[in-house]
Design a protein around this motif. Structure first.
Motif, PDB file in Angstrom:
ATOM      1  N   GLU A   1       0.784  -1.233   0.038  1.00  0.00           N
ATOM      2  CA  GLU A   1      -0.033   0.114  -0.005  1.00  0.00           C
ATOM      3  C   GLU A   1       0.954   1.233  -0.099  1.00  0.00           C
ATOM      4  O   GLU A   1       2.103   1.003   0.427  1.00  0.00           O
ATOM      5  CB  GLU A   1      -0.681   0.106   1.216  1.00  0.00           C
ATOM      6  CG  GLU A   1      -2.207  -0.794   1.161  1.00  0.00           C
ATOM      7  CD  GLU A   1      -2.994  -0.532   2.392  1.00  0.00           C
ATOM      8  OE1 GLU A   1      -2.752   0.191   3.248  1.00  0.00           O
ATOM      9  OE2 GLU A   1      -4.061  -1.214   2.342  1.00  0.00           O
TER      10      GLU A   1
ATOM     11  N   GLN B   1      -7.937   1.321  -5.251  1.00  0.00           N
ATOM     12  CA  GLN B   1      -7.512   2.724  -4.614  1.00  0.00           C
ATOM     13  C   GLN B   1      -9.061   3.063  -3.843  1.00  0.00           C
ATOM     14  O   GLN B   1     -10.094   2.920  -4.331  1.00  0.00           O
ATOM     15  CB  GLN B   1      -7.079   3.675  -5.467  1.00  0.00           C
ATOM     16  CG  GLN B   1      -8.036   4.137  -6.705  1.00  0.00           C
ATOM     17  CD  GLN B   1      -7.068   5.214  -7.544  1.00  0.00           C
ATOM     18  OE1 GLN B   1      -6.295   5.828  -6.990  1.00  0.00           O
ATOM     19  NE2 GLN B   1      -7.725   5.718  -8.562  1.00  0.00           N
TER      20      GLN B   1
ATOM     21  N   LEU C   1       3.214  -0.841   4.230  1.00  0.00           N
ATOM     22  CA  LEU C   1       2.982   0.490   3.537  1.00  0.00           C
ATOM     23  C   LEU C   1       4.375   1.160   2.935  1.00  0.00           C
ATOM     24  O   LEU C   1       5.475   1.143   3.709  1.00  0.00           O
ATOM     25  CB  LEU C   1       2.373   1.461   4.747  1.00  0.00           C
ATOM     26  CG  LEU C   1       2.148   2.747   4.436  1.00  0.00           C
ATOM     27  CD1 LEU C   1       1.041   2.987   3.290  1.00  0.00           C
ATOM     28  CD2 LEU C   1       2.046   3.640   5.546  1.00  0.00           C
TER      29      LEU C   1
ATOM     30  N   VAL D   1      -5.254   5.914  -0.737  1.00  0.00           N
ATOM     31  CA  VAL D   1      -4.641   4.742  -0.361  1.00  0.00           C
ATOM     32  C   VAL D   1      -4.775   3.936  -1.912  1.00  0.00           C
ATOM     33  O   VAL D   1      -5.858   3.661  -2.210  1.00  0.00           O
ATOM     34  CB  VAL D   1      -5.423   3.765   0.792  1.00  0.00           C
ATOM     35  CG1 VAL D   1      -4.512   2.760   0.973  1.00  0.00           C
ATOM     36  CG2 VAL D   1      -5.406   4.383   1.883  1.00  0.00           C
TER      37      VAL D   1
ATOM     38  N   ARG E   1       0.213   5.806   0.442  1.00  0.00           N
ATOM     39  CA  ARG E   1      -0.843   6.807   0.627  1.00  0.00           C
ATOM     40  C   ARG E   1      -0.481   7.887   0.080  1.00  0.00           C
ATOM     41  O   ARG E   1       0.752   8.458   0.033  1.00  0.00           O
ATOM     42  CB  ARG E   1      -0.875   7.000   2.155  1.00  0.00           C
ATOM     43  CG  ARG E   1      -1.429   5.801   2.674  1.00  0.00           C
ATOM     44  CD  ARG E   1      -1.538   6.129   4.286  1.00  0.00           C
ATOM     45  NE  ARG E   1      -2.415   5.281   4.856  1.00  0.00           N
ATOM     46  CZ  ARG E   1      -3.497   4.920   5.226  1.00  0.00           C
ATOM     47  NH1 ARG E   1      -4.358   5.966   5.236  1.00  0.00           N
ATOM     48  NH2 ARG E   1      -4.028   3.645   5.817  1.00  0.00           N
TER      49      ARG E   1
ATOM     50  N   GLN F   1      -3.547   0.545  -3.370  1.00  0.00           N
ATOM     51  CA  GLN F   1      -3.033  -0.978  -3.306  1.00  0.00           C
ATOM     52  C   GLN F   1      -2.714  -1.478  -4.722  1.00  0.00           C
ATOM     53  O   GLN F   1      -3.041  -1.357  -5.662  1.00  0.00           O
ATOM     54  CB  GLN F   1      -4.252  -1.811  -2.845  1.00  0.00           C
ATOM     55  CG  GLN F   1      -4.690  -1.241  -1.297  1.00  0.00           C
ATOM     56  CD  GLN F   1      -5.887  -2.158  -1.015  1.00  0.00           C
ATOM     57  OE1 GLN F   1      -6.782  -2.611  -1.693  1.00  0.00           O
ATOM     58  NE2 GLN F   1      -5.640  -2.257   0.419  1.00  0.00           N
TER      59      GLN F   1
END
Length: 181
Positions: free
Chosen positions: A40, A68, A124, A78, A42, A80
């Motif tokens: 992920e 997303q 992340l 976010v 951001r 992915q």
């Protein structure tokens, strides 16, 4: 009757050849799903990135954006993605939303770092850079450069008296010359 049989056989040959070309195109291109581990990232803005977009390292496709969504707590996008299992990315990898060309689509560019520890399934990517809004940049350029071109021959700011411009004084406050400091 004989003509119908020839047309049927010829049609079948055309369909078999079309199937062969489709199979060849599918196996020789990078259209198929990657099937790797999920990560992920951001962003404050995805700027046209969508599910199915490429994830690339040095211009080579290594994954696909799978989805997303908006985080309702932080109001960040976010993204992915799935990365090929043979590619082990360092923990300090950065993600940038890049553009293929001025009019082209967006893709996710990964820049691997140098850390020894690797990203694992579900991790992340902490270092991200959002998409650059080309229209906003163009608007800033046009409006910022437009004001300075009309004053180019005046020797300074249009609101500055000529004597002050020659002495290197700063322009008066927004209230004007008489508006006070």
């Amino acid at each position: 009757m004989r003509r119908n049989v020839i047309e049927t056989v010829l049609g079948a040959v055309v369909l078999v050849m079309a199937g062969f070309f489709l199979f060849f195109a599918y196996t020789s291109s990078s259209v198929r799903a990657v099937g790797g581990y999920k990560l992920e990232a951001r962003f404050s803005s995805t700027g046209g990135l969508s599910a199915g977009s490429d994830v690339r390292i040095s211009g080579v496709k290594v994954g696909t954006v799978t989805s997303q969504f908006l985080d309702k707590q932080t109001f960040q996008a976010v993204v992915q993605m799935e990365i090929d299992r043979t590619i082990q990315l360092p923990r300090d990898t950065s993600a940038v939303i890049a553009s293929e060309s001025l009019l082209g689509g967006r893709y996710l560019q990964l820049d691997p770092g140098g850390e020894e520890e690797k990203l694992k399934e579900g991790d992340l990517i902490e270092y991200t850079q959002s998409a650059v809004n080309l229209e906003e940049l163009l608007g800033r350029f046009m409006f910022n450069s437009g004001g300075s071109s009309s004053n180019a021959g005046s020797g300074g700011n249009a609101a500055t008296p000529p004597a002050a411009a020659n002495q290197g004084a700063q322009a008066p406050a927004p209230g004007g010359l008489l508006g006070g400091k």
